[in-house]
Write a protein that holds these residues in place. Structure first.
Motif, PDB file in Angstrom:
ATOM      1  N   VAL A 133       0.812 -10.351  36.129  1.00 47.29           N
ATOM      2  CA  VAL A 133      -0.248  -9.766  35.303  1.00 47.29           C
ATOM      3  C   VAL A 133      -1.604  -9.904  35.988  1.00 47.29           C
ATOM      4  N   LEU A 134      -1.867 -11.062  36.582  1.00 49.24           N
ATOM      5  CA  LEU A 134      -3.157 -11.275  37.249  1.00 49.24           C
ATOM      6  C   LEU A 134      -3.260 -10.442  38.525  1.00 49.24           C
ATOM      7  N   VAL A 135      -2.159 -10.276  39.231  1.00 54.58           N
ATOM      8  CA  VAL A 135      -2.144  -9.375  40.393  1.00 54.58           C
ATOM      9  C   VAL A 135      -2.485  -7.961  39.931  1.00 54.58           C
ATOM     10  N   ALA A 136      -1.883  -7.551  38.817  1.00 54.72           N
ATOM     11  CA  ALA A 136      -2.125  -6.202  38.291  1.00 54.72           C
ATOM     12  C   ALA A 136      -3.567  -6.012  37.848  1.00 54.72           C
ATOM     13  N   ARG A 137      -4.236  -7.098  37.510  1.00 58.24           N
ATOM     14  CA  ARG A 137      -5.644  -7.009  37.117  1.00 58.24           C
ATOM     15  C   ARG A 137      -6.581  -7.074  38.318  1.00 58.24           C
ATOM     16  N   GLY A 138      -6.012  -7.153  39.521  1.00 58.55           N
ATOM     17  CA  GLY A 138      -6.820  -7.089  40.731  1.00 58.55           C
ATOM     18  C   GLY A 138      -7.344  -8.408  41.236  1.00 58.55           C
ATOM     19  N   LEU A 139      -6.811  -9.529  40.749  1.00 57.83           N
ATOM     20  CA  LEU A 139      -7.298 -10.838  41.183  1.00 57.83           C
ATOM     21  C   LEU A 139      -6.709 -11.212  42.540  1.00 57.83           C
ATOM     22  N   SER A 140      -7.492 -11.906  43.345  1.00 57.37           N
ATOM     23  CA  SER A 140      -7.036 -12.397  44.638  1.00 57.37           C
ATOM     24  C   SER A 140      -6.147 -13.621  44.446  1.00 57.37           C
ATOM     25  N   ASN A 141      -5.435 -13.996  45.503  1.00 58.29           N
ATOM     26  CA  ASN A 141      -4.610 -15.205  45.433  1.00 58.29           C
ATOM     27  C   ASN A 141      -5.456 -16.432  45.107  1.00 58.29           C
ATOM     28  N   ALA A 142      -6.656 -16.497  45.694  1.00 60.86           N
ATOM     29  CA  ALA A 142      -7.525 -17.655  45.454  1.00 60.86           C
ATOM     30  C   ALA A 142      -7.935 -17.728  43.988  1.00 60.86           C
ATOM     31  N   ILE A 202       1.103  -1.387  39.713  1.00 58.88           N
ATOM     32  CA  ILE A 202       1.486  -0.143  39.026  1.00 58.88           C
ATOM     33  C   ILE A 202       2.674  -0.404  38.103  1.00 58.88           C
ATOM     34  N   ALA A 203       3.688  -1.093  38.633  1.00 61.09           N
ATOM     35  CA  ALA A 203       4.883  -1.377  37.839  1.00 61.09           C
ATOM     36  C   ALA A 203       4.547  -2.202  36.600  1.00 61.09           C
ATOM     37  N   ALA A 204       3.668  -3.191  36.760  1.00 58.92           N
ATOM     38  CA  ALA A 204       3.280  -4.029  35.621  1.00 58.92           C
ATOM     39  C   ALA A 204       2.558  -3.209  34.562  1.00 58.92           C
ATOM     40  N   ARG A 205       1.690  -2.331  35.024  1.00 57.66           N
ATOM     41  CA  ARG A 205       0.952  -1.501  34.074  1.00 57.66           C
ATOM     42  C   ARG A 205       1.904  -0.563  33.336  1.00 57.66           C
ATOM     43  N   ALA A 243       4.998  -0.969  32.793  1.00 64.02           N
ATOM     44  CA  ALA A 243       5.921  -1.718  31.941  1.00 64.02           C
ATOM     45  C   ALA A 243       5.233  -2.254  30.700  1.00 64.02           C
ATOM     46  N   GLY A 244       3.918  -2.010  30.588  1.00 70.30           N
ATOM     47  CA  GLY A 244       3.185  -2.443  29.406  1.00 70.30           C
ATOM     48  C   GLY A 244       2.744  -3.889  29.409  1.00 70.30           C
ATOM     49  N   LEU A 245       2.765  -4.542  30.579  1.00 68.63           N
ATOM     50  CA  LEU A 245       2.414  -5.959  30.631  1.00 68.63           C
ATOM     51  C   LEU A 245       0.919  -6.209  30.477  1.00 68.63           C
ATOM     52  N   LEU A 246       0.109  -5.173  30.664  1.00 69.56           N
ATOM     53  CA  LEU A 246      -1.341  -5.361  30.571  1.00 69.56           C
ATOM     54  C   LEU A 246      -1.873  -5.091  29.172  1.00 69.56           C
ATOM     55  N   GLY A 247      -0.992  -4.661  28.291  1.00 67.49           N
ATOM     56  CA  GLY A 247      -1.420  -4.423  26.915  1.00 67.49           C
ATOM     57  C   GLY A 247      -2.371  -3.259  26.780  1.00 67.49           C
ATOM     58  N   GLU A 248      -2.270  -2.281  27.692  1.00 68.02           N
ATOM     59  CA  GLU A 248      -3.196  -1.127  27.646  1.00 68.02           C
ATOM     60  C   GLU A 248      -2.495   0.092  27.063  1.00 68.02           C
TER      61      GLU A 248
END
Length: 227
Positions: A174-183, A217-220, A222-227
């Motif tokens: 989910v955090l990857v899908a929101r564009g967050l870096s590994n750090a 893309i797959a997470a989005r 699949a509805g994991l972002l709640g959007e």
């Protein structure tokens, strides 16, 4: 340690020459070939088996999008396919979006410094994605506006694939899908960066995806972002 072997694909001879000069000055990088269009890029990639392909997007004949699809999706050798690093003039070029969706490891603008270019090649050759977090979200949102002719179908997940992920891996996805870096993910979840990288790699393997953008893309979808 062996140098990173690089294939340059660009339709402008002056650009190819400048890129070769910039890269060959670095002991850990080695230009092994140059291609003037997408078809030649595919042929040389299959023959030379470089570690990284620097792929221009807009070339005559076979575009960088099509060449990326061939190299990533139809790689015939047992060894892993080369990592494709897309070169572009504009950071919101629709063709760049299509290349990333086709499996490219990232993109970089042509006006970057020589040191930034070299670092980008090292990053993708090590298995990381070269995508700034601020750009990732914009890319994901822009996919819906792409002309159908430019893209292949969205990366699809086999039935039950998400169920194979642990709770922590779903959180990372989910955090990857929101564009967050590994750090940033490491800080938010109280993990080490190494631990996050390991989980991202497992997520990609279990879901059968090529990179972070496809995972997002797959997470989005699949509805994991709640959007």
């Amino acid at each position: 340690m062996n140098p990173v072997r690089v294939l340059i694909a660009d339709d402008q001879e002056l650009v190819r020459a400048a890129l070769r000069i910039m890269l060959d000055r670095r002991a850990d990088l080695l230009v092994v070939g140059e291609a003037a269009d997408g078809e030649e890029a595919v042929a040389l990639a299959l023959d030379l088996r470089p570690d990284v392909v620097l792929m221009d997007v807009r070339m005559p004949g076979m575009t960088g999008v099509e060449a990326t699809r061939h190299i990533v999706g139809r790689w015939p050798h047992e060894q892993p396919h080369p990592r494709v690093l897309v070169l572009t003039t504009f950071d919101l070029d629709e063709y760049v979006h299509a290349c990333l969706r086709a499996g490219a490891a990232g993109f970089i603008l042509k006006n970057v410094s020589p040191d930034q270019l070299a670092d980008a090649i090292r990053v993708v050759s090590s298995g990381e994605a070269m995508l700034a977090p601020s750009v990732t979200s914009r890319l994901i949102g822009a996919f819906t506006a792409l002309p159908p002719a430019l893209v292949e179908p969205s990366p699809s997940l086999r039935a039950g694939a998400l169920g194979e992920l642990t709770r922590r891996e779903l959180e990372v996805l989910v955090l990857v899908a929101r564009g967050l870096s590994n750090a940033r993910i490491a800080r938010d979840l109280g993990l080490s960066e190494t631990g996050v990288k390991s989980r991202v790699n497992r997520i990609l393997t279990r879901l059968g995806l090529e990179n972070r953008v496809q995972a997002a893309i797959a997470a989005r979808e699949a509805g994991l972002l709640g959007e």
